[in-house]
Scaffold this motif. Sequence first.
Motif, PDB file in Angstrom:
ATOM      1  N   ASN A 120       0.848  -1.194   0.000  1.00 43.15           N
ATOM      2  CA  ASN A 120       0.000   0.000   0.000  1.00 43.15           C
ATOM      3  C   ASN A 120       0.882   1.242   0.000  1.00 43.15           C
ATOM      4  OD1 ASN A 120      -2.680  -1.327   0.325  1.00 43.15           O
ATOM      5  ND2 ASN A 120      -1.717  -2.111   2.183  1.00 43.15           N
ATOM      6  N   ALA A 121       0.856   1.960  -1.115  1.00 40.08           N
ATOM      7  CA  ALA A 121       1.789   3.079  -1.278  1.00 40.08           C
ATOM      8  C   ALA A 121       1.206   4.205  -2.133  1.00 40.08           C
ATOM      9  CB  ALA A 121       3.092   2.575  -1.901  1.00 40.08           C
ATOM     10  N   SER A 122      -0.124   4.356  -2.090  1.00 36.10           N
ATOM     11  CA  SER A 122      -0.780   5.345  -2.952  1.00 36.10           C
ATOM     12  C   SER A 122      -1.136   6.608  -2.172  1.00 36.10           C
ATOM     13  CB  SER A 122      -2.058   4.758  -3.556  1.00 36.10           C
ATOM     14  OG  SER A 122      -1.763   3.636  -4.360  1.00 36.10           O
ATOM     15  N   TYR A 123      -1.055   7.744  -2.843  1.00 38.99           N
ATOM     16  CA  TYR A 123      -1.513   8.993  -2.244  1.00 38.99           C
ATOM     17  C   TYR A 123      -1.899   9.957  -3.356  1.00 38.99           C
ATOM     18  CZ  TYR A 123      -2.076  12.923   0.894  1.00 38.99           C
ATOM     19  OH  TYR A 123      -2.610  13.978   1.600  1.00 38.99           O
ATOM     20  N   ASP A 124      -3.209  10.119  -3.544  1.00 35.73           N
ATOM     21  CA  ASP A 124      -3.752  11.052  -4.527  1.00 35.73           C
ATOM     22  C   ASP A 124      -4.199  12.296  -3.774  1.00 35.73           C
ATOM     23  OD1 ASP A 124      -5.383  12.549  -6.196  1.00 35.73           O
ATOM     24  OD2 ASP A 124      -6.331  10.810  -7.129  1.00 35.73           O
ATOM     25  N   PRO A 125      -3.456  13.395  -3.854  1.00 34.90           N
ATOM     26  CA  PRO A 125      -3.779  14.578  -3.041  1.00 34.90           C
ATOM     27  C   PRO A 125      -5.150  15.168  -3.333  1.00 34.90           C
ATOM     28  CG  PRO A 125      -2.052  15.077  -4.639  1.00 34.90           C
ATOM     29  CD  PRO A 125      -2.231  13.605  -4.659  1.00 34.90           C
ATOM     30  N   ASP A 126      -5.593  15.148  -4.602  1.00 35.95           N
ATOM     31  CA  ASP A 126      -6.910  15.703  -4.923  1.00 35.95           C
ATOM     32  C   ASP A 126      -8.019  14.886  -4.270  1.00 35.95           C
ATOM     33  OD1 ASP A 126      -6.043  17.861  -6.391  1.00 35.95           O
ATOM     34  OD2 ASP A 126      -6.080  16.789  -8.296  1.00 35.95           O
ATOM     35  N   ALA A 127      -7.906  13.568  -4.303  1.00 34.11           N
ATOM     36  CA  ALA A 127      -8.920  12.710  -3.691  1.00 34.11           C
ATOM     37  C   ALA A 127      -8.930  12.877  -2.185  1.00 34.11           C
ATOM     38  CB  ALA A 127      -8.664  11.255  -4.066  1.00 34.11           C
ATOM     39  N   VAL A 128      -7.757  12.971  -1.583  1.00 27.42           N
ATOM     40  CA  VAL A 128      -7.677  13.166  -0.130  1.00 27.42           C
ATOM     41  C   VAL A 128      -8.281  14.513   0.253  1.00 27.42           C
ATOM     42  CG1 VAL A 128      -6.108  13.471   1.818  1.00 27.42           C
ATOM     43  CG2 VAL A 128      -5.688  11.649   0.154  1.00 27.42           C
TER      44      VAL A 128
END
Length: 331
Positions: free
Chosen positions: A143-151
Amino acid sequence: MIETQSERTTSTWPRLGLDDWAATQTTLQRWTQIVGKTRLAFAPMENHWWQVVLYVTDRGLTTSPIPYDDGRTFDVSFDFIDHKLITQTSDGDVRLLPLVPQSVADFYAEYVSMLRSLGIEVKIRPVPMEMPDTLRFTEDRTNASYDPDAVHRFWQVLVHADRVLKEFRARFIGKSSPSHFWWGGFDLACTRFSGRPAPRYAGVIPNCPDYVMLEGYSHECISAGFWPGNSGGPVTEPSFYAYSYPEPPGYDAAPMRPEGAYYHQVMREWVLPYEAVRTSADPSRAVLEFLQSTYAAGADRANWDRKALERPADWTPPPSAARHVNKTTTN
């Protein structure tokens, strides 16, 4: 899904589909558990584990001040605008970690190192709670995902939900939790209590000790909040939810508002899909109607002393209390 500039303002209830950010949500939940378990390690025990939660802020989520054994306090905050993890102490030290795509294992290592640089040593059980997946944080490179817009959109929803939950909470003068974020279930909730003990909790929560749930459900309650859903679960869309524990007879068939609310037989909860809220003429009013109708149905069927527990319908705050007119209030 790309959001427009207008959707970045907190006056708008943004789009938030699970498919937009499922991988990011899975990663972020583990990050919030790492931070939340830090609070668990140091904060004095409170009823129903209220000392371990996170709180919605005007930029993200925070632990609030955590006592440390040398007399200092510190807090850890997720900033979902500038996408940073911020740790600051009562003696003025501040450390920052960027929130970027990286594995849970790397986040954990950097986080522990950041605390250590502030003279804070923490030991937590590095295993996810309330999840079937028990891959240790220290070993999780999946697990290594980070979508700033979605967050950012997720945080916007939390801001709206927190605001409405606080308005709803203000109507109740009995024992009630604050509006707070549970990093185990990854949901924002507010819980009201009748004041009476509850029967022993017999449910099973994945990777969660029995004593946790026994403390959490030691007394009769009606709880409601917002949950973004999860992949592979019985509810895979962001939703507002409500339930009564123990559930009184007839609760599952009671009339609820607004249109679109339904009873989920597997979860044994009332559910109002977030999309139905977001696209309604008045989203705040829709959520308040849901909160009020699910509470009233549970409280009436369980014979709560509502007159003693609620503010009178005609109650107004004292003249010295600042108050703005809120058009979303419902009875």
